[in-house]
Design a protein around this motif. Structure first.
Motif: not given
Length: 126
Positions: A58-66, A73-80
């Motif tokens: 999972t790559v976490s969504a950032g803070d607003n701002p920036p 939301g987050d990006f999560t891969t499919t199952s590796l």
């Protein structure tokens, strides 16, 4: 455990980069991994799963701002699957950049036996 540093490995512009052997990179850390001074648009994550089972990253969504698009939301891969190698990115600063200028990456497994992540920094072509 604590969040661990995930340093960049810089690729070479107009040339050949070092060999990215299996086993290179930073061991999975289930509490998270931080890329300091991140450049999301030039970041590629090389994920090597050696956990003995399936994992996600999972790559976490950032803070607003920036990160004005953090609400996507987050990006999560499919199952590796075990022994898979995946390349993720590049990413958008407007979605994934944290207020401190970092990016947060979290695999669902941890430890040397779980696999490794290498953060590749794509150079600007000159």
């Amino acid at each position: 455990m604590a969040i661990v540093a995930l340093p960049y490995t810089s690729l070479v512009a107009n040339g050949q980069s070092a060999d990215l052997n299996n086993g290179a990179g930073t061991a999975f850390e289930g509490d998270g991994m931080r890329i300091s001074d991140a450049v999301p648009e030039r970041t590629i994550l090389r994920v090597e799963n050696a956990s003995g089972g399936a994992v996600t990253v999972t790559v976490s969504a950032g803070d607003n701002p920036p990160a004005l698009a953090a609400g996507l939301g987050d990006f999560t891969t499919t199952s590796l699957a075990d022994n898979d190698i995946a390349y993720l990115g590049p990413f958008e600063s407007g979605r994934f950049l944290q207020a401190d200028g970092s990016m947060l990456v979290t695999p669902s497994a941890e430890g040397d036996g779980g696999g490794r992540i290498t953060a590749l920094l794509v150079p600007k072509a000159q």
